[in-house]
Enzyme design. Structure first.
Site, PDB file in Angstrom:
ATOM      1  N   HIS A 245      -1.280  28.147  24.641  1.00  0.00           N
ATOM      2  CA  HIS A 245      -2.109  27.180  24.046  1.00  0.00           C
ATOM      3  C   HIS A 245      -2.505  26.157  25.274  1.00  0.00           C
ATOM      4  O   HIS A 245      -1.602  25.900  26.053  1.00  0.00           O
ATOM      5  CB  HIS A 245      -1.675  26.458  22.790  1.00  0.00           C
ATOM      6  CG  HIS A 245      -2.920  25.742  22.222  1.00  0.00           C
ATOM      7  ND1 HIS A 245      -3.033  24.233  22.523  1.00  0.00           N
ATOM      8  CD2 HIS A 245      -3.851  26.027  21.233  1.00  0.00           C
ATOM      9  CE1 HIS A 245      -4.266  23.948  21.956  1.00  0.00           C
ATOM     10  NE2 HIS A 245      -4.576  24.904  21.143  1.00  0.00           N
TER      11      HIS A 245
ATOM     12  N   GLU B   7     -10.721  29.038  24.147  1.00  0.00           N
ATOM     13  CA  GLU B   7     -10.823  27.871  24.002  1.00  0.00           C
ATOM     14  C   GLU B   7     -11.210  26.865  25.144  1.00  0.00           C
ATOM     15  O   GLU B   7     -10.212  26.745  25.901  1.00  0.00           O
ATOM     16  CB  GLU B   7      -9.575  27.207  23.210  1.00  0.00           C
ATOM     17  CG  GLU B   7      -9.239  27.825  22.020  1.00  0.00           C
ATOM     18  CD  GLU B   7      -8.311  26.888  21.328  1.00  0.00           C
ATOM     19  OE1 GLU B   7      -7.182  26.620  21.679  1.00  0.00           O
ATOM     20  OE2 GLU B   7      -8.484  26.426  20.086  1.00  0.00           O
TER      21      GLU B   7
HETATM   22  O1  G3P Z   1      -5.841  25.703  18.582  1.00  0.00           O
HETATM   23  C1  G3P Z   1      -7.091  25.418  18.180  1.00  0.00           C
HETATM   24  C2  G3P Z   1      -7.355  23.834  18.703  1.00  0.00           C
HETATM   25  O2  G3P Z   1      -7.023  23.742  20.243  1.00  0.00           O
HETATM   26  C3  G3P Z   1      -8.656  23.246  18.467  1.00  0.00           C
HETATM   27  O3  G3P Z   1      -8.748  22.079  18.327  1.00  0.00           O
HETATM   28  O4  G3P Z   1      -9.233  20.266  17.109  1.00  0.00           O
HETATM   29  O5  G3P Z   1     -11.027  21.076  18.665  1.00  0.00           O
HETATM   30  O6  G3P Z   1     -10.349  22.253  16.338  1.00  0.00           O
HETATM   31  P1  G3P Z   1      -9.863  21.437  17.416  1.00  0.00           P
END
Ligand code: G3P
Length: 225
Positions: free
Chosen positions: A96, A144
């Site tokens: 992550h 991400e």
């Molecule tokens: O692992 C998911 C996370 O990194 C996403 O964060 O708060 O943007 O949904 P958020």
């Protein structure tokens, strides 16, 4: 490892107080209720110290947030893969953006998940990294863009190309890998946009955890699929 049914929603609890300890158990019960009411597969990723209690409290899939590339022995403070397996977790997030690993450790950890029959959710930050990650044959790749994490600006709208191109490139390499996307995902529209781009689910955190009503936020998330 048998993969979880897609589309899948994986709620990463991170280290928010609203998803720690007793709050982690309550939130997990909300997730289980929302999954049962909607029929959409939902999973949670609590902190390591909460894994066992959450697994005891609900029947939905539970993932670890991290796994260290270690073997049993003198590794104080680390997270042993075998301990995750024995906790009853079904898998682990790996690499992550808030817990990055080296390439060598990624290879070792993904290999270890296969030995232990755990699901692997390998997190990446762009298309090239995702293509490299696919060579390790994880069950899921979760794209991400770090700059969008925690902003409430959904990747499926702010940077749809990175989702679409990751899906295309990964499936050209290995069709068996399910691509998830995350960062800023909050509403049903964000979720539908992600699926329309070819993602088979989402990884999310703050949009649900920090919501005034966490269960309502979960039901809204799946309201358009
Ligand atoms: O692992 C998911 C996370 O990194 C996403 O964060 O708060 O943007 O949904 P958020």
């Amino acid at each position: 490892m048998a993969k979880n049914k897609t589309p899948i929603i994986i709620l990463n609890y991170k280290t928010y107080l609203e998803s720690t300890g007793n709050n982690a158990i309550q939130l997990s019960k909300y997730v289980e209720e929302a999954s049962n009411e909607s029929g959409v597969n939902m999973a949670v990723a609590p902190q390591a110290v909460d894994l066992y209690n959450v697994i005891e409290a609900v029947d939905i899939p539970v993932f670890s947030q991290h796994m260290d590339a270690i073997t049993p022995g003198g590794h104080t403070g680390s997270t042993l893969p075998e301990a995750i397996k024995q906790s009853g977790a079904v898998g682990s997030l790996i690499n992550h953006s808030e817990q990055r690993l080296t390439l060598a450790d990624i290879e070792e950890v993904v290999s270890k998940t296969k030995d232990l029959e755990l699901s692997s959710v390998l997190c990446t930050n762009n298309v090239k990294t995702s293509m490299a990650a696919s060579l390790y044959n994880p069950d899921y790749i979760a794209i991400e863009p770090p700059e969008l994490i925690g902003t409430g600006i959904p990747v499926s709208k702010a940077n749809p190309e990175v989702v679409e191109n990751t899906v295309t490139q990964i499936h050209d390499i290995n069709r068996d890998i399910s691509v998830l996307c995350g960062a800023g995902i909050t509403t049903g529209e964000d979720m539908k946009a992600a699926l329309d781009l070819g993602a088979e689910g989402v990884l999310l955190a703050s949009g649900i955890i920090k919501a005034d009503n966490q269960k309502d936020a979960l039901l809204d998330l799946v309201s358009l699929i």
